[in-house]
Design a protein around this motif. Sequence first.
Motif, short mmCIF file in Angstrom:
data_model
loop_
_atom_site.label_atom_id
_atom_site.label_comp_id
_atom_site.label_asym_id
_atom_site.label_seq_id
_atom_site.Cartn_x
_atom_site.Cartn_y
_atom_site.Cartn_z
N PHE A 155 0.82 -1.20 0.00
CA PHE A 155 0.00 0.00 0.00
C PHE A 155 0.86 1.26 0.00
CE2 PHE A 155 -2.02 3.30 2.67
CZ PHE A 155 -3.14 3.59 1.88
N VAL A 156 1.84 1.31 0.89
CA VAL A 156 2.71 2.49 0.97
C VAL A 156 3.60 2.59 -0.27
CG1 VAL A 156 4.60 3.56 2.28
CG2 VAL A 156 2.63 2.58 3.48
N VAL A 157 4.04 1.47 -0.81
CA VAL A 157 4.84 1.49 -2.05
C VAL A 157 4.02 2.11 -3.18
CG1 VAL A 157 5.87 0.04 -3.83
CG2 VAL A 157 6.39 -0.39 -1.43
N ASP A 158 2.76 1.73 -3.29
CA ASP A 158 1.90 2.33 -4.33
C ASP A 158 1.81 3.84 -4.16
OD1 ASP A 158 1.33 -0.12 -5.50
OD2 ASP A 158 -0.45 -0.46 -4.26
N LEU A 159 1.68 4.30 -2.93
CA LEU A 159 1.57 5.74 -2.70
C LEU A 159 2.89 6.43 -3.02
CD1 LEU A 159 -0.51 5.82 0.61
CD2 LEU A 159 -1.28 6.38 -1.70
N LEU A 160 4.03 5.81 -2.69
CA LEU A 160 5.32 6.40 -3.04
C LEU A 160 5.47 6.53 -4.56
CD1 LEU A 160 7.72 4.70 -0.47
CD2 LEU A 160 7.31 7.15 -0.72
N GLU A 161 5.03 5.52 -5.28
CA GLU A 161 5.08 5.60 -6.74
C GLU A 161 4.14 6.68 -7.26
OE1 GLU A 161 5.38 1.93 -9.09
OE2 GLU A 161 5.35 0.87 -7.17
N ALA A 162 3.04 6.93 -6.56
CA ALA A 162 2.13 8.01 -6.97
C ALA A 162 2.79 9.37 -6.84
CB ALA A 162 0.86 7.97 -6.12
N THR A 163 3.79 9.50 -5.96
CA THR A 163 4.50 10.78 -5.81
C THR A 163 5.62 10.93 -6.82
OG1 THR A 163 6.12 9.91 -4.21
CG2 THR A 163 4.03 10.74 -3.33
N GLY A 164 5.78 9.98 -7.73
CA GLY A 164 6.78 10.10 -8.78
C GLY A 164 7.99 9.21 -8.61
N MET A 165 8.02 8.42 -7.59
CA MET A 165 9.16 7.53 -7.35
C MET A 165 8.99 6.24 -8.14
SD MET A 165 10.58 6.36 -3.59
CE MET A 165 10.75 8.08 -3.10
N ASP A 166 10.08 5.72 -8.68
CA ASP A 166 9.94 4.44 -9.39
C ASP A 166 9.87 3.29 -8.39
OD1 ASP A 166 12.57 3.39 -8.76
OD2 ASP A 166 13.39 4.71 -10.30
N HIS A 167 9.45 2.12 -8.88
CA HIS A 167 9.13 1.01 -8.00
C HIS A 167 10.35 0.54 -7.19
CE1 HIS A 167 6.99 -2.53 -6.58
NE2 HIS A 167 8.03 -3.27 -6.92
N ALA A 168 11.48 0.43 -7.84
CA ALA A 168 12.67 -0.08 -7.15
C ALA A 168 13.07 0.85 -6.01
CB ALA A 168 13.83 -0.23 -8.14
N ASP A 169 13.04 2.16 -6.24
CA ASP A 169 13.39 3.11 -5.18
C ASP A 169 12.37 3.07 -4.05
OD1 ASP A 169 15.65 3.93 -6.50
OD2 ASP A 169 14.69 5.66 -7.45
N ALA A 170 11.09 2.94 -4.39
CA ALA A 170 10.06 2.90 -3.36
C ALA A 170 10.24 1.67 -2.46
CB ALA A 170 8.68 2.89 -4.01
N VAL A 171 10.49 0.54 -3.07
CA VAL A 171 10.67 -0.69 -2.29
C VAL A 171 11.92 -0.61 -1.42
CG1 VAL A 171 11.16 -3.16 -2.50
CG2 VAL A 171 9.40 -2.12 -3.94
N SER A 172 12.93 0.11 -1.88
CA SER A 172 14.19 0.18 -1.12
C SER A 172 14.02 0.84 0.23
CB SER A 172 15.24 0.93 -1.94
OG SER A 172 14.92 2.31 -2.04
N PHE A 173 12.97 1.63 0.42
CA PHE A 173 12.76 2.30 1.71
C PHE A 173 12.08 1.39 2.73
CE2 PHE A 173 13.18 6.00 -1.10
CZ PHE A 173 14.14 6.71 -0.39
N LEU A 174 11.59 0.23 2.29
CA LEU A 174 11.00 -0.70 3.25
C LEU A 174 12.11 -1.43 4.01
CD1 LEU A 174 8.23 -2.35 1.00
CD2 LEU A 174 7.89 -0.64 2.81
N PRO A 175 11.98 -1.55 5.31
CA PRO A 175 12.99 -2.28 6.08
C PRO A 175 12.95 -3.79 5.77
CG PRO A 175 11.14 -1.71 7.50
CD PRO A 175 10.90 -1.05 6.18
N ARG A 176 14.11 -4.43 5.89
CA ARG A 176 14.17 -5.85 5.64
C ARG A 176 13.46 -6.59 6.79
NH1 ARG A 176 17.93 -7.35 1.86
NH2 ARG A 176 18.14 -9.42 2.78
#
Length: 375
Positions: free
Chosen positions: A353-374
């Motif tokens: 859900f948060v990744v989708d919102l990050l991509e809505a702000t103009g971020m590409d998918h790989a960068d958005a996913v990189s902010f999620l903790p392991r």
Amino acid sequence: MDQANPFGRMASLARHRSLSGTARVRVSLVQIIQITVCAVGAYWIAEKILGHQGPLFAATSAVVALGFGGATRMRRVLEVAIGCTLGIAVGDLLLTLLGTGIWQAAVVVFISLVLARFLDSGSIFTTQFGVQSLLVVLLPAPDGGPFTRSGDAIVGGLCALLITALAPKDPRREPAGELRQLIRELSAILRDSSVALRESDSTRAWHALIRARGTQSLMDRIPASLTGADEIATFSPHFRRHRGELERLRRVAGQVDLAVRNARVFDRRMASVITHAALREEASEELSIYLDEVADAVDSLARSVMEPQQSQRDRAERAAREDLIAAAARLTPDSFGATGLQGEGLVLLLRPFVVDLLEATGMDHADAVSFLPRL
């Protein structure tokens, strides 16, 4: 008392109809002016410049092409204009070959509808094709010969296309307004979910889910609005510079669509978690606060959609992105003290859900996913 006084009910109904009618006129006033100018202009061009006597079909084609079917889209205008013109041309041709009469009219309508359905699946196109060809057969031929009416129809269609291309309405307004409405609805869904968690209210959770499902009609309208806006921006020199902004709206709309679908999944699981008391009180409180913070970021995204200036749009979008990056960094079950299969699963549903919102702000998918903790 109203039941005993039918005149009072009639007066109330008349007032209601009057108010709603006035509102419709006010909303459609610009379109009324456009149709009037287009119809009279097409008639004048056909009569004064082309020398046609009583060019009725020039005016009627212009009126029918613009119409009142909601937002005027270039494809719709073009479809109706072509349908009118071809219908008149086919009617003129069959009139020349068959003559006039009842059986000729039946043949013309039948052939016209068959040809219209063969050429296009649109109901508007087919209807206009058949109606115009029928009128050609039933009305007397003009002094200039039968095919002058085809020329009149072309004039009316071209005038309608010109009015649509030069219309002062900003093509971004409608899709941006609908998209902001959807994003604000998503924010409200998050806040309802927050209250449901804070109060351990499964009924409130189900209401949030129903509200999320209720956005489907709005989600379905946005692509059509964007398509219409793209058509106007492509054909209108004045609005061609807005094509980049329309592409941004399309990107935001696509990602918000995915986010809303993920919100439905989250709310459905949340209702089950609350019903089975699968989340500790402290975890519910933390997650409730978290959803309010995400809703604040979503509000910033909504503002970025409607901001008139590029600098303001970028500022609002950047604020939403920064808040969402901070929210993404916390998305592990341990951050909220969530334990157990259901509690941990609920938190993990927020990651896409948060990744989708990050991509809505103009971020590409790989960068958005990189902010999620392991995990």
